[in-house]
Every structure is written in structure tokens, then in C-alpha cells.
Design an enzyme around this catalytic site. Structure first.
Site, mmCIF file in Angstrom:
data_model
loop_
_atom_site.group_PDB
_atom_site.id
_atom_site.type_symbol
_atom_site.label_atom_id
_atom_site.label_comp_id
_atom_site.label_asym_id
_atom_site.label_seq_id
_atom_site.Cartn_x
_atom_site.Cartn_y
_atom_site.Cartn_z
ATOM 1 C CB SER A 1 0.667 10.281 -0.900
ATOM 2 O OG SER A 1 0.952 9.290 0.487
HETATM 3 N N1 SAH Z 1 -2.024 5.304 0.236
HETATM 4 C C1 SAH Z 1 -2.748 5.926 1.209
HETATM 5 C C2 SAH Z 1 -2.043 6.844 2.279
HETATM 6 C C3 SAH Z 1 -1.566 6.440 3.563
HETATM 7 S S1 SAH Z 1 -0.655 7.077 5.077
HETATM 8 C C4 SAH Z 1 -4.255 7.007 0.374
HETATM 9 O O1 SAH Z 1 -3.479 7.027 -0.435
HETATM 10 O O2 SAH Z 1 -4.814 7.878 0.779
HETATM 11 C C5 SAH Z 1 -0.407 5.370 5.253
HETATM 12 C C6 SAH Z 1 -1.118 4.536 5.499
HETATM 13 O O3 SAH Z 1 -0.542 3.354 6.495
HETATM 14 C C7 SAH Z 1 -1.676 4.813 7.111
HETATM 15 O O4 SAH Z 1 -3.245 4.846 6.549
HETATM 16 C C8 SAH Z 1 -1.957 4.412 8.408
HETATM 17 O O5 SAH Z 1 -3.335 3.600 9.467
HETATM 18 C C9 SAH Z 1 -1.118 3.165 7.613
HETATM 19 N N2 SAH Z 1 -0.153 2.158 8.119
HETATM 20 C C10 SAH Z 1 0.654 2.309 8.959
HETATM 21 N N3 SAH Z 1 1.382 1.537 9.463
HETATM 22 C C11 SAH Z 1 0.571 0.628 9.023
HETATM 23 C C12 SAH Z 1 0.374 -1.190 8.963
HETATM 24 N N4 SAH Z 1 2.257 -1.651 9.489
HETATM 25 N N5 SAH Z 1 0.087 -2.108 7.982
HETATM 26 C C13 SAH Z 1 -1.305 -1.371 7.700
HETATM 27 N N6 SAH Z 1 -1.083 -0.181 7.993
HETATM 28 C C14 SAH Z 1 -0.606 0.641 8.376
#
Ligand code: SAH
Length: 238
Positions: A84
Site C-alpha cells: 500500500s
Molecule cells: N499489508 C501489505 C499489503 C497487502 S496487499 C503490505 O504491507 O505489503 C493485500 C494482501 O492480502 C495480498 O498479499 C493478498 O494476497 C492478501 N489476501 C487477500 N485475501 C486474503 C485472505 N483471505 N487471507 C489472507 N490474505 C489475503
């Protein structure tokens, strides 16, 4: 001619001074990011600003994207996901309202950057990621940076939370849900626990803050955002 010993000493000196300058310039970029992108836009929690000032964001982005590590935008990470934008990380952290020793659940580990910010604020973090490739990368990176004692990275569907670890002081969902998953509301600490998550259709959402007091859940909207989808039982179909 330099002897091997002198060459080794010189090599070490220039090597470490190269690192010294790289670290200095990253620190300068972080200073600018905190002033221009965060403080200037209304982030006021000094603990959040302090954490954003020290976590090396360049360690969480693809080496090919290092030059953009402190840019005012989200960046691509493996598995088609994103890290993000710095402002969004700061805003969600501020809205979560957590502090030292609070237990926090993050859903969507991605690169691990958001988890590192929470750990830097003194929280004990459990973070769940559905892509094993991302979870493994984040775990290794966080270990290298010395955060392993405060962050546990798990692979799985985080859309149903982690009932075994409940009640949580804070739950931060870094992916967009079609509606607020009931399981997450139920896992909040009844004494003021908070859930911060993007809610809405796949292409645009609102950032929602839910605060639990006993069996009352107060909801407020912090404005429009755009996240990758939460995929799973409490989210969108895969
Ligand atoms: N917080 C992260 C940004 C993550 S983007 C950072 O600092 O880099 C959102 C993430 O959520 C992605 O990696 C995606 O694979 C994950 N995601 C989506 N659905 C999910 C679920 N049901 N359980 C766990 N992770 C999930």
C-alpha cells in the site's frame, strides 16, 4: 602496489562507506516522506510518524523498484498483489489506535511492511497471508530486520480472522471485503477493540473503522480507498 592486507582493509572501508551513504539517503527519503506525504496531509499520531521514520521501506519492495520505495503510491509485489501507499499505511495504523503490548491481527501480510510498522509501535502482531510465496518472503525479510520476536506470519484464509487468538485489540485488513465479516466483529476486544478495513466492490471501497463496546459496534467511514480484494470465506470468491 597494495598488499593483500591493505587491499582487504580498503575494500572493507569503501564497502561499508557505500552502505553508509545508501542508508543515509534512505533515511533522508523517509524524512521527506513523513513530512510531505504524512504530516502535511494530517497524520498526527507521533508514534505512527516515528515508526514510519525508521522502518526501511526499500527492504519490502522489489529490488527493481527501490528507486520508488518512498514514492507516494502503491507498488507491485509478487503474486499480483501490492504494497500500500505510505499514506494509507499510516492512516490505517493511526485509525487502529493501538500501542505498546497490544495484540493485533493483520489480514493480508503482502510484503510485511504494515506488520513491521505495527511491531515498531510495540504491538505483538499475528499476520495472515493466503499466498505462501508472499508469507515466506515476508517472514524472511522481517527476521532479517529483527522483528521475528514480535511478528508471527501465517499462511491461510484470514477473512475469518483467528478465533484462537481472540479477543484482538486491533484487526487491520489490508484487502477489500464486500461487507464487514461477522467473524471479525466477534473477535474484537469488547472493551474498545478496533477493526479497520476497506469495504465495497472490487474496484473502489470506503475505509471503515469499527469500534466495539460490549455488544455495540460503532461504525464510521474514513473515506474512499482502492485495495486488492480479500479472497476467501468472508471475502470475495477466488
Ligand atoms: N499489508 C501489505 C499489503 C497487502 S496487499 C503490505 O504491507 O505489503 C493485500 C494482501 O492480502 C495480498 O498479499 C493478498 O494476497 C492478501 N489476501 C487477500 N485475501 C486474503 C485472505 N483471505 N487471507 C489472507 N490474505 C489475503
Amino acid at each position: 602496489m597494495l598488499g593483500p592486507r591493505l587491499r582487504a582493509i580498503l575494500g572493507r572501508m569503501t564497502g561499508s562507506s557505500g552502505r553508509f551513504w545508501a542508508e543515509r539517503s534512505a533515511a533522508d527519503e523517509r524524512d521527506r516522506m513523513v513530512e510531505r506525504q504524512l504530516r502535511h496531509r494530517g497524520i498526527v499520531d507521533e508514534r505512527v510518524l516515528a515508526a514510519m521514520l525508521v522502518v526501511p521501506r526499500e527492504a519490502f519492495v522489489d529490488p527493481a523498484q527501490r528507486a520508488l520505495a518512498y514514492a507516494d503510491e502503491a507498488l507491485p509485489i509478487p503474486s499480483g498483489q501490492t504494497i500500500s501507499q505510505p499514506y494509507i499505511v499510516a492512516r490505517m495504523t493511526e485509525l487502529l489506535g493501538v500501542g505498546p503490548r497490544d495484540r493485533v491481527l493483520e489480514i493480508g501480510t503482502g510484503s510485511g511492511y504494515q506488520a513491521a510498522i505495527l511491531a515498531e509501535m510495540g504491538c505483538r502482531v499475528t499476520t495472515i497471508e493466503r499466498h505462501a510465496e508472499l508469507a515466506d518472503g515476508a517472514r524472511a525479510r522481517l527476521a532479517e530486520l529483527g522483528y521475528s520476536d514480535r511478528i508471527e506470519v501465517r499462511v491461510g484464509d484470514g477473512s475469518v480472522g483467528d478465533p484462537g487468538g481472540a479477543p484482538w485489540r486491533g484487526i487491520l485488513v489490508a484487502a477489500a471485503a464486500p461487507s464487514i465479516p461477522d467473524a471479525l466483529r466477534e473477535q474484537l476486544d469488547p472493551a474498545g477493540g478496533r477493526l479497520v478495513l476497506p469495504v465495497g466492490p472490487r474496484d473502489h471501497q470506503d475505509l471503515i473503522v469499527v469500534t466495539r463496546n460490549g455488544n455495540d459496534w460503532l461504525e464510521r467511514n474514513d473515506g474512499p480507498v482502492a485495495f486488492v480484494p480479500l479472497v476467501g470465506e468472508g471475502g470475495f470468491p477466488g
